[in-house]
Design a protein around this motif. Structure first.
Motif, short mmCIF file in Angstrom:
data_model
loop_
_atom_site.label_atom_id
_atom_site.label_comp_id
_atom_site.label_asym_id
_atom_site.label_seq_id
_atom_site.Cartn_x
_atom_site.Cartn_y
_atom_site.Cartn_z
N UNK A 246 0.80 -1.23 -0.08
CA UNK A 246 -0.07 0.05 0.04
C UNK A 246 0.87 1.33 -0.06
N UNK A 247 1.95 1.15 0.84
CA UNK A 247 3.01 2.30 0.77
C UNK A 247 3.43 2.49 -0.80
N UNK A 248 3.69 1.49 -1.40
CA UNK A 248 4.51 1.54 -2.81
C UNK A 248 3.09 2.21 -3.59
N UNK A 249 2.07 1.85 -3.64
CA UNK A 249 1.03 2.34 -4.36
C UNK A 249 0.60 3.67 -4.04
N UNK A 250 0.62 4.17 -2.77
CA UNK A 250 0.70 5.53 -2.34
C UNK A 250 1.60 6.51 -2.78
N UNK A 251 2.81 6.02 -2.91
CA UNK A 251 4.04 6.82 -3.48
C UNK A 251 4.14 6.69 -4.87
N UNK A 252 3.51 6.05 -5.61
CA UNK A 252 3.41 5.67 -7.01
C UNK A 252 5.05 5.10 -7.28
N UNK A 253 5.43 4.05 -6.67
CA UNK A 253 6.58 3.18 -6.82
C UNK A 253 6.53 2.85 -8.09
N UNK A 254 7.88 2.42 -8.73
CA UNK A 254 7.82 1.75 -10.11
C UNK A 254 7.68 0.14 -9.97
N UNK A 255 7.29 -0.42 -11.23
CA UNK A 255 7.14 -1.78 -11.26
C UNK A 255 7.93 -2.78 -10.55
N UNK A 256 9.38 -2.44 -10.85
CA UNK A 256 10.21 -3.34 -10.34
C UNK A 256 10.45 -3.23 -8.74
N UNK A 257 9.93 -2.32 -8.05
CA UNK A 257 9.63 -2.15 -6.45
C UNK A 257 8.80 -3.51 -6.18
N UNK A 258 7.96 -3.55 -6.75
CA UNK A 258 6.70 -4.49 -6.63
C UNK A 258 7.46 -6.12 -6.75
N UNK A 259 8.38 -6.19 -7.85
CA UNK A 259 9.04 -7.35 -8.06
C UNK A 259 9.83 -7.62 -6.96
N UNK A 260 10.55 -6.65 -6.28
CA UNK A 260 11.45 -6.79 -5.09
C UNK A 260 10.44 -7.17 -3.87
N UNK A 261 9.40 -6.65 -3.59
CA UNK A 261 8.58 -7.05 -2.54
C UNK A 261 7.99 -8.50 -2.75
N UNK A 262 7.69 -8.66 -3.84
CA UNK A 262 7.09 -10.27 -3.84
C UNK A 262 8.46 -11.28 -3.81
N UNK A 263 9.60 -10.95 -4.27
CA UNK A 263 10.79 -11.86 -3.65
C UNK A 263 10.69 -11.83 -2.26
N UNK A 264 10.71 -10.75 -1.63
CA UNK A 264 10.90 -10.49 -0.13
C UNK A 264 9.81 -11.04 0.52
N UNK A 265 8.58 -11.21 0.21
CA UNK A 265 7.34 -12.01 0.59
C UNK A 265 7.54 -13.51 0.65
N UNK A 266 7.98 -13.78 -0.46
CA UNK A 266 8.66 -15.33 -0.63
C UNK A 266 9.54 -15.68 0.53
N UNK A 267 10.48 -14.93 1.03
CA UNK A 267 11.56 -15.14 1.90
C UNK A 267 11.01 -15.07 3.21
N UNK A 268 9.92 -14.18 3.66
CA UNK A 268 9.35 -14.30 4.71
C UNK A 268 8.56 -15.58 4.93
N UNK A 269 7.83 -16.06 4.00
CA UNK A 269 7.32 -17.19 3.86
C UNK A 269 7.98 -18.26 4.29
N UNK A 270 9.33 -18.46 3.56
CA UNK A 270 10.26 -19.46 3.50
C UNK A 270 10.54 -19.56 5.48
#
Length: 319
Positions: free
Chosen positions: A255-279
């Protein structure tokens, strides 16, 4: 089992091959240990929300045509120095407050104060010197950021006592350790926004999660001496709690990324991080202290992935 000898000058839970023991004279080892220079993961975890915020704010500034690479780099360097200094001051303060408790916990009994290698007066002087470095760093920022940074000291002062009156001392740690998520944005714009507040909330949830894993190392000792923690609160089944905490952290970063208008690559990084947290949640064995420590440290990589995604998004925006 404790393999630290009485005259080794080391602490039980610090790596024996750290640069501190190779470079610094032995007389300075206790001060390096008070500041946790031999355990850099602490200042790294303190720094990462700052870097997220700096990169997120820089992306927003770039969208408005106000980005300055020099300012971005300056803020990254300032927050790095500040994180090392203030984490050291905070840990020294925490050790002063927890002197008696640390003497009762096997993992912390060999630290400089309980082992008698520094006096309380020496520790207090060292704490003040580190805090002064942090103050010099803070004074390089705009007025709003200076006031905001000073306000964080109230939370820092309360945190060491939290384990005495609540099962959620990790929440107070999160409030303090995540403050940089506000500071990076404030340093860029001289104000706060929804994006920064959401990022702050995300960092708090993340901190509670990873520090709960860390706290399982001391759960048995904490129970014996009456110290409270989320590890004791969650008991033998922390996974639902960690799912909730890491899930909230991921959602709020999104939601922070959306509010700030972050670029698409930022969401890719977040997805990878979420997978690492799940691990982390999937493999966690709360009865294995070495694994708990390793998973705790693993969060440094998680945070770097999020930062890297934001920086790459910033670079692509500038091309």
């Amino acid at each position: 089992m404790n393999t630290i000898s009485a005259d080794s000058g080391r602490v039980q839970d610090a790596p024996s091959n750290n640069w501190v023991y190779r470079v610094l004279p032995r007389a300075l080892w206790p001060y390096a240990q008070l500041a946790r220079w031999d355990r850099p993961i602490g200042w790294q975890l303190l720094l990462l929300p700052c870097l997220w915020s700096v990169a997120l704010a820089s992306g927003a500034a770039a969208s408005a045509g106000q980005f300055s690479f020099g300012r971005f780099l300056f803020h990254c360097v300032l927050f790095t120095v500040g994180a090392i200094a203030m984490r050291g001051a905070g840990c020294t303060y925490n050790d002063i407050v927890d002197h008696d408790i640390d003497m009762e916990v096997a993992r912390t009994r060999s630290r400089p104060l309980p082992s008698g290698r520094v006096s309380r007066l020496q520790a207090k002087v060292f704490m003040v010197l580190q805090a002064l470095v942090g103050l010099v760093v803070l004074l390089q920022l705009n007025t709003f950021s200076i006031v905001l940074g000073i306000l964080s000291l109230a939370i820092v002062a309360i945190y060491p006592f939290a384990k005495r009156f609540t099962d959620w001392p990790q929440f107070f740690l999160g409030l303090a350790f995540s403050w940089g998520a506000l500071m990076g944005w404030a340093a860029e714009f001289g104000t706060l926004s929804l994006a920064a507040v959401l990022l702050y909330g995300a960092a708090i949830a993340w901190t509670i999660g990873y520090d709960t894993i860390y706290a399982y190392q001391d759960k048995e000792d904490d129970e014996l001496i009456g110290v409270r923690s989320t590890a004791r609160r969650f008991g033998e089944n922390p996974r639902p709690w960690l799912i909730g905490l890491y899930g909230i952290a991921t959602l709020l970063v999104l939601l922070s990324f959306v509010a700030a208008g972050a670029g698409a690559v930022a969401y890719v990084g977040l997805l990878i991080a979420a997978a690492m947290l799940t691990y982390q949640i999937l493999v966690l064995n709360i009865h294995d202290p070495a694994q708990c420590l390793a998973l705790f440290k693993f969060n440094g990589i998680v945070g770097l992935i999020i930062f890297a995604g934001l920086v790459l998004a910033l670079i692509l925006r500038m091309i």
